[in-house]
Design an enzyme around this catalytic site. Structure first.
Site, mmCIF file in Angstrom:
data_model
loop_
_atom_site.group_PDB
_atom_site.id
_atom_site.type_symbol
_atom_site.label_atom_id
_atom_site.label_comp_id
_atom_site.label_asym_id
_atom_site.label_seq_id
_atom_site.Cartn_x
_atom_site.Cartn_y
_atom_site.Cartn_z
ATOM 1 N N THR A 27 -14.909 0.073 20.614
ATOM 2 C CA THR A 27 -14.821 -1.378 21.101
ATOM 3 C C THR A 27 -13.625 -1.911 20.795
ATOM 4 O OG1 THR A 27 -15.589 -2.121 18.985
ATOM 5 C CG2 THR A 27 -17.286 -1.602 20.587
ATOM 6 N N ALA A 60 -14.765 -0.084 14.826
ATOM 7 C CA ALA A 60 -14.721 -1.590 14.832
ATOM 8 C C ALA A 60 -13.729 -1.946 14.559
ATOM 9 C CB ALA A 60 -15.797 -1.616 13.908
ATOM 10 N N VAL A 86 -13.252 2.390 11.183
ATOM 11 C CA VAL A 86 -12.552 1.296 10.962
ATOM 12 C C VAL A 86 -11.141 1.453 11.969
ATOM 13 C CG1 VAL A 86 -11.151 -0.482 9.632
ATOM 14 C CG2 VAL A 86 -13.324 0.449 8.636
ATOM 15 N N LYS A 87 -11.194 0.558 12.945
ATOM 16 C CA LYS A 87 -9.955 0.400 13.944
ATOM 17 C C LYS A 87 -9.005 -0.319 13.297
ATOM 18 C CE LYS A 87 -10.218 0.906 18.749
ATOM 19 N NZ LYS A 87 -10.632 0.327 20.014
ATOM 20 N N VAL A 88 -7.811 0.374 13.150
ATOM 21 C CA VAL A 88 -6.578 -0.519 12.624
ATOM 22 C C VAL A 88 -5.569 -0.518 13.811
ATOM 23 C CG1 VAL A 88 -5.032 -0.510 10.658
ATOM 24 C CG2 VAL A 88 -7.577 0.312 10.335
#
Ligand code: E4P
EC number: 2.2.1.2
Length: 217
Positions: A27, A60, A86-88
């Protein structure tokens, strides 16, 4: 090759999950907004809802762009569910955050990758996934698939374990080409996945089989 669906739409996620071939979901803030999911609490709840539908990894994305903010948000996101990655974003502070998360057992997806150098530094920081955006490169007359090939070569040269997650996939041929090039994962819309199923000769052949069966019965 892992198949992720690139949407925050729960119906489409359920449909892909029911196909039995879905390995995860990606997402981003734009996809959340498209589904009308706004406000921190609603967004966090939506991530949990997605995790409860699928078996695999769910990316996310953090909103903060400073190191402390990314760590705070990332730890909160990772604490929501064991499937959260965790999307960074690929920025300097993001690389520091990925290194921190990697050292602390939190899995990451380094997003907005547009060059092999960015993918190299994300892998060195210990990213679980890197997301090269191939469709957006194609949009500006640059070969997105070539980026997948370059990252594959670099990672194989040094044995990096970071997975290449081909993102911004727009259609079925992107998936086929990424598979040929050895991308570990692809994320795309449901239409791109369902496109793999289709061939007119299959439909013609099946219609003929059924017609011939009826003749004999
Ligand atoms: C990746 O994780 C992004 O959500 C996505 O693939 C972006 O795709 P787009 O370029 O079609 O918006």
């Amino acid at each position: 090759m892992k198949f992720f669906i690139d949407t925050a739409n729960l119906d489409q996620i359920k449909e892909a999950q029911n196909l039995g071939i879905l390995d995860g979901v990606t997402t981003n803030p734009s996809l959340m907004a498209k589904e009308g999911i706004t406000g921190k609490n609603n967004i966090l709840k939506h991530y949990v809802d997605i995790c409860n539908i699928v078996d695999g990894d769910v990316s996310a994305e953090v909103i903060a762009t400073d190191f402390e903010g990314m760590i705070r948000e990332g730890e909160e996101l990772a604490g929501l569910h064991e499937q959260i990655v965790v999307k960074v974003p690929m920025i300097k502070e993001g690389i520091k955050a990925i290194k921190y998360f990697s050292d602390n057992g939190i899995r990451t997806n380094c997003t907005l990758i547009f060059s092999p150098g960015q993918a190299l530094i994300a892998a060195k920081a210990g990213a679980t996934y890197v997301s090269p955006f191939i469709g957006r490169l194609d949009d500006v007359s640059t070969d997105g698939l070539n980026l997948i090939a370059e990252i594959r070569l670099i990672y194989d040269n040094y044995g990096f374990e970071t997975e290449i997650l081909a993102a911004s996939v727009r259609h079925t041929m992107h998936i086929i080409d990424c598979a040929k090039l050895g991308a570990d994962v692809m994320t795309g819309p449901l239409s791109s996945i369902e496109g793999l199923l289709k061939h007119p000769l299959t439909d013609i052949g099946l219609a003929k089989f059924l017609e011939d069966y009826k003749k004999g019965n």
